[in-house]
Design a protein around this motif. Structure first.
Motif, PDB file in Angstrom:
ATOM      1  N   ALA A  14       9.844   5.734   6.306  1.00 28.81           N
ATOM      2  CA  ALA A  14      10.249   7.037   5.682  1.00 28.81           C
ATOM      3  C   ALA A  14       9.938   6.836   4.175  1.00 28.81           C
ATOM      4  CB  ALA A  14      11.722   7.225   5.596  1.00 28.81           C
ATOM      5  N   ILE A  15       8.961   8.048   3.916  1.00 25.32           N
ATOM      6  CA  ILE A  15       8.566   7.977   2.544  1.00 25.32           C
ATOM      7  C   ILE A  15       9.196   9.466   1.875  1.00 25.32           C
ATOM      8  CG2 ILE A  15       6.686   8.174   0.796  1.00 25.32           C
ATOM      9  CD1 ILE A  15       5.011   6.388   2.709  1.00 25.32           C
ATOM     10  N   ARG A  39      -4.000   5.834   1.235  1.00 30.29           N
ATOM     11  CA  ARG A  39      -3.551   6.179   2.409  1.00 30.29           C
ATOM     12  C   ARG A  39      -4.759   5.756   3.474  1.00 30.29           C
ATOM     13  NH1 ARG A  39      -3.855  10.998   6.284  1.00 30.29           N
ATOM     14  NH2 ARG A  39      -2.364  10.385   7.730  1.00 30.29           N
ATOM     15  N   PHE A  40      -5.766   6.057   3.207  1.00 28.59           N
ATOM     16  CA  PHE A  40      -6.972   5.774   4.071  1.00 28.59           C
ATOM     17  C   PHE A  40      -6.958   4.421   4.273  1.00 28.59           C
ATOM     18  CE2 PHE A  40      -8.060  10.323   3.040  1.00 28.59           C
ATOM     19  CZ  PHE A  40      -8.216  10.755   4.324  1.00 28.59           C
ATOM     20  N   LEU A  43       0.841  -1.056   0.058  1.00 25.53           N
ATOM     21  CA  LEU A  43       0.043  -0.012   0.205  1.00 25.53           C
ATOM     22  C   LEU A  43       1.019   1.230   0.095  1.00 25.53           C
ATOM     23  CD1 LEU A  43      -2.718  -1.210   2.577  1.00 25.53           C
ATOM     24  CD2 LEU A  43      -2.908  -1.007  -0.052  1.00 25.53           C
ATOM     25  N   TRP A  44       1.902   1.385   0.889  1.00 26.35           N
ATOM     26  CA  TRP A  44       2.707   2.698   1.000  1.00 26.35           C
ATOM     27  C   TRP A  44       3.246   2.716  -0.441  1.00 26.35           C
ATOM     28  CZ3 TRP A  44       5.213   0.375   6.201  1.00 26.35           C
ATOM     29  CH2 TRP A  44       4.380   0.671   7.272  1.00 26.35           C
ATOM     30  N   THR A  45       3.762   1.890  -1.038  1.00 25.51           N
ATOM     31  CA  THR A  45       4.532   2.054  -2.364  1.00 25.51           C
ATOM     32  C   THR A  45       3.729   2.337  -3.411  1.00 25.51           C
ATOM     33  OG1 THR A  45       4.136  -0.324  -3.020  1.00 25.51           O
ATOM     34  CG2 THR A  45       6.361   0.269  -1.892  1.00 25.51           C
ATOM     35  N   GLN A  46       2.122   2.431  -3.361  1.00 18.37           N
ATOM     36  CA  GLN A  46       1.005   3.079  -3.885  1.00 18.37           C
ATOM     37  C   GLN A  46       0.799   4.394  -3.876  1.00 18.37           C
ATOM     38  OE1 GLN A  46      -2.293   0.679  -4.911  1.00 18.37           O
ATOM     39  NE2 GLN A  46      -1.184  -1.007  -3.726  1.00 18.37           N
ATOM     40  N   ALA A 102      -0.829  12.870  -1.510  1.00 21.91           N
ATOM     41  CA  ALA A 102      -0.389  11.126  -0.673  1.00 21.91           C
ATOM     42  C   ALA A 102      -1.704  11.283   0.513  1.00 21.91           C
ATOM     43  CB  ALA A 102       0.780  11.219  -0.344  1.00 21.91           C
ATOM     44  N   LEU A 103      -1.359  12.584   1.402  1.00 19.59           N
ATOM     45  CA  LEU A 103      -2.343  12.329   2.645  1.00 19.59           C
ATOM     46  C   LEU A 103      -3.638  12.205   2.334  1.00 19.59           C
ATOM     47  CD1 LEU A 103      -0.252  14.944   4.757  1.00 19.59           C
ATOM     48  CD2 LEU A 103       0.001  12.295   4.822  1.00 19.59           C
TER      49      LEU A 103
END
Length: 107
Positions: free
Chosen positions: A61-62, A79-80, A31-34, A73-74
């Motif tokens: 760390a992103i 992210r959700f 997910l984070w890499t998306q 991104a946020l």
């Protein structure tokens, strides 16, 4: 360049360390890499610290090109989704998660 950190300050429940790390790799990293605009995703697993220093089980760390990309991104759906999945991870963790944003410079 901007780096947004999530610090997992606290401890992984005893005997759950491998489960915690596998959960991060298998469920959260995808997910984070998306995240839109993310240029690099780095997971740091806590190993050691100075005497008296707070314990960090993990740091995420992103890296983003700028603050505008962080804001996009946020607000993203992924992210959700990751926040919901992180709730499952926190069942193996005692502590708190806090976020910090840094301006990064390479020399």
């Amino acid at each position: 360049m901007i780096v947004r950190y999530a610090f997992f300050e606290g401890i992984i429940h005893e005997g759950r360390e491998e489960d915690f790390r596998a959960f991060v790799r298998e469920r959260l990293v995808p997910l984070w890499t998306q995240f839109p605009g993310a240029e690099e995703v780095r997971v740091l697993d806590g190993l050691d610290r100075d005497e008296g220093a707070p314990e960090y089980a993990m740091a995420l760390a992103i890296r983003y090109p700028d603050m505008a990309a962080v804001e996009v991104a946020l607000q993203s759906d992924v992210r959700f989704q990751s926040r919901e999945v992180t709730g499952e991870l926190l069942k193996m963790f005692t502590g708190r998660v806090h976020h910090h944003v840094f301006s990064a410079n390479d020399y």
